[in-house]
Design a protein around this motif. Structure first.
Motif, PDB file in Angstrom:
ATOM      1  N   PHE A  56       0.798  -1.216   0.000  1.00 23.69           N
ATOM      2  CA  PHE A  56       0.000   0.000   0.000  1.00 23.69           C
ATOM      3  C   PHE A  56       0.835   1.272   0.000  1.00 23.69           C
ATOM      4  O   PHE A  56       0.312   2.353  -0.205  1.00 23.69           O
ATOM      5  N   GLU A  57       2.112   1.139   0.259  1.00 24.28           N
ATOM      6  CA  GLU A  57       2.986   2.316   0.367  1.00 24.28           C
ATOM      7  C   GLU A  57       4.225   2.102  -0.484  1.00 24.28           C
ATOM      8  O   GLU A  57       5.173   1.460  -0.064  1.00 24.28           O
ATOM      9  N   GLU A  58       4.194   2.651  -1.697  1.00 25.88           N
ATOM     10  CA  GLU A  58       5.325   2.519  -2.608  1.00 25.88           C
ATOM     11  C   GLU A  58       6.486   3.425  -2.220  1.00 25.88           C
ATOM     12  O   GLU A  58       7.638   3.057  -2.360  1.00 25.88           O
ATOM     13  N   ASN A  59       6.176   4.624  -1.763  1.00 29.13           N
ATOM     14  CA  ASN A  59       7.205   5.621  -1.515  1.00 29.13           C
ATOM     15  C   ASN A  59       7.558   5.684  -0.031  1.00 29.13           C
ATOM     16  O   ASN A  59       7.348   6.707   0.626  1.00 29.13           O
ATOM     17  N   TYR A  60       8.103   4.595   0.464  1.00 29.20           N
ATOM     18  CA  TYR A  60       8.447   4.561   1.887  1.00 29.20           C
ATOM     19  C   TYR A  60       9.637   5.446   2.225  1.00 29.20           C
ATOM     20  O   TYR A  60       9.851   5.777   3.387  1.00 29.20           O
ATOM     21  N   ALA A  61      10.396   5.877   1.234  1.00 27.81           N
ATOM     22  CA  ALA A  61      11.530   6.774   1.499  1.00 27.81           C
ATOM     23  C   ALA A  61      11.055   8.071   2.142  1.00 27.81           C
ATOM     24  O   ALA A  61      11.746   8.633   3.007  1.00 27.81           O
ATOM     25  N   ASP A  62       9.878   8.533   1.756  1.00 25.89           N
ATOM     26  CA  ASP A  62       9.332   9.751   2.369  1.00 25.89           C
ATOM     27  C   ASP A  62       9.047   9.542   3.852  1.00 25.89           C
ATOM     28  O   ASP A  62       9.259  10.441   4.663  1.00 25.89           O
ATOM     29  N   ILE A  63       8.553   8.372   4.197  1.00 27.42           N
ATOM     30  CA  ILE A  63       8.254   8.072   5.604  1.00 27.42           C
ATOM     31  C   ILE A  63       9.552   7.979   6.401  1.00 27.42           C
ATOM     32  O   ILE A  63       9.654   8.525   7.509  1.00 27.42           O
ATOM     33  N   ILE A  64      10.537   7.292   5.849  1.00 31.40           N
ATOM     34  CA  ILE A  64      11.839   7.180   6.521  1.00 31.40           C
ATOM     35  C   ILE A  64      12.422   8.580   6.739  1.00 31.40           C
ATOM     36  O   ILE A  64      12.897   8.897   7.835  1.00 31.40           O
ATOM     37  N   THR A  65      12.371   9.397   5.708  1.00 29.46           N
ATOM     38  CA  THR A  65      12.911  10.761   5.800  1.00 29.46           C
ATOM     39  C   THR A  65      12.162  11.575   6.850  1.00 29.46           C
ATOM     40  O   THR A  65      12.778  12.306   7.636  1.00 29.46           O
ATOM     41  N   LYS A  66      10.855  11.448   6.885  1.00 29.12           N
ATOM     42  CA  LYS A  66      10.037  12.197   7.845  1.00 29.12           C
ATOM     43  C   LYS A  66      10.454  11.909   9.291  1.00 29.12           C
ATOM     44  O   LYS A  66      10.473  12.802  10.129  1.00 29.12           O
ATOM     45  N   TYR A  67      10.795  10.649   9.584  1.00 25.54           N
ATOM     46  CA  TYR A  67      11.092  10.246  10.961  1.00 25.54           C
ATOM     47  C   TYR A  67      12.575  10.013  11.234  1.00 25.54           C
ATOM     48  O   TYR A  67      12.940   9.560  12.319  1.00 25.54           O
ATOM     49  N   LYS A  68      13.445  10.302  10.276  1.00 23.36           N
ATOM     50  CA  LYS A  68      14.855   9.926  10.376  1.00 23.36           C
ATOM     51  C   LYS A  68      15.535  10.391  11.659  1.00 23.36           C
ATOM     52  O   LYS A  68      16.397   9.701  12.190  1.00 23.36           O
ATOM     53  N   ASP A  69      15.161  11.530  12.185  1.00 26.19           N
ATOM     54  CA  ASP A  69      15.797  12.050  13.397  1.00 26.19           C
ATOM     55  C   ASP A  69      15.178  11.509  14.680  1.00 26.19           C
ATOM     56  O   ASP A  69      15.694  11.762  15.767  1.00 26.19           O
ATOM     57  N   LYS A  70      14.071  10.773  14.553  1.00 22.04           N
ATOM     58  CA  LYS A  70      13.386  10.221  15.722  1.00 22.04           C
ATOM     59  C   LYS A  70      13.497   8.699  15.802  1.00 22.04           C
ATOM     60  O   LYS A  70      13.016   8.095  16.755  1.00 22.04           O
ATOM     61  N   LEU A  71      14.110   8.081  14.794  1.00 20.44           N
ATOM     62  CA  LEU A  71      14.102   6.617  14.717  1.00 20.44           C
ATOM     63  C   LEU A  71      14.922   5.975  15.830  1.00 20.44           C
ATOM     64  O   LEU A  71      16.107   6.246  15.985  1.00 20.44           O
ATOM     65  N   LEU A  72      14.263   5.104  16.578  1.00 20.35           N
ATOM     66  CA  LEU A  72      14.942   4.269  17.554  1.00 20.35           C
ATOM     67  C   LEU A  72      15.615   3.115  16.816  1.00 20.35           C
ATOM     68  O   LEU A  72      16.773   2.806  17.031  1.00 20.35           O
ATOM     69  N   PHE A  73      14.865   2.494  15.920  1.00 22.74           N
ATOM     70  CA  PHE A  73      15.364   1.469  15.004  1.00 22.74           C
ATOM     71  C   PHE A  73      14.305   1.196  13.959  1.00 22.74           C
ATOM     72  O   PHE A  73      13.187   1.695  14.041  1.00 22.74           O
ATOM     73  N   VAL A  74      14.671   0.375  12.976  1.00 17.24           N
ATOM     74  CA  VAL A  74      13.779  -0.025  11.902  1.00 17.24           C
ATOM     75  C   VAL A  74      13.746  -1.546  11.880  1.00 17.24           C
ATOM     76  O   VAL A  74      14.781  -2.203  12.009  1.00 17.24           O
TER      77      VAL A  74
END
Length: 170
Positions: A56-74
């Motif tokens: 359902f989400e092709e452009n996950y790079a936008d989501i990663i970028t949005k949260y990049k400074d808050k990510l605990l892990f992926v």
């Protein structure tokens, strides 16, 4: 301080895109139950868990970028087969955007943990039934505590692959 974020990724299971969900199929069978189960295990923590379903989400790079400074892990969930390709592509995208740690779980990491760790696609792998190791991993990463004794966790230490036993069936 804003909440930390955990991104959990469910790769495509079918080749050829797989984004066209057959309306005649029971959609319940297409829900990423494993990731929902993991989210439930960390719901008590002061973090946001975001599930990205590649269907359902092709452009996950936008989501990663949005949260990049808050990510605990992926986290990446992967069966044997098609999901490995999508998981690797996602992992490469994560590494281009952020230095957040990456943990893989599911059948593929359980059977071939060394492959993911050796090739650098994962910083950690969760083997076998992952709910309890994942919960413990999340709690300890959040608290800045040691993770090396978590049963069912694989990682690299001084360039060597370490795989902790996970012999408890729940």
């Amino acid at each position: 301080m804003s909440k930390k974020v955990v991104l959990l990724f469910f790769p495509l299971t079918e080749s050829g895109g797989g984004r066209q969900i057959d309306k005649q199929k029971n959609l319940i069978s297409n829900i990423p139950w494993a990731l929902l189960s993991l989210e439930r295990m960390i719901r008590h923590l002061d973090i946001d868990a975001i599930i990205i379903d590649e269907r359902f989400e092709e452009n996950y790079a936008d989501i990663i970028t949005k949260y990049k400074d808050k990510l605990l892990f992926v986290g990446v969930s992967s069966l044997l087969g098609r999901q490995i390709e999508g998981g690797i592509k996602f992992t490469k995208t994560v590494k281009q955007i952020t230095n957040a740690p990456i943990i893989w779980g599911g059948w593929f990491p359980t059977v071939f943990p060394e492959v993911l760790l050796k090739d650098g696609y994962a910083d950690y792998v969760c083997l076998g039934q992952g709910e309890i190791p994942f919960k413990t991993f999340t709690e300890r990463i959040l608290a800045g505590e040691d993770i090396e004794d978590i049963a069912g966790l694989g990682y690299k230490k001084n360039g060597e692959i370490v795989i902790n036993k996970n012999d408890k069936l729940i």
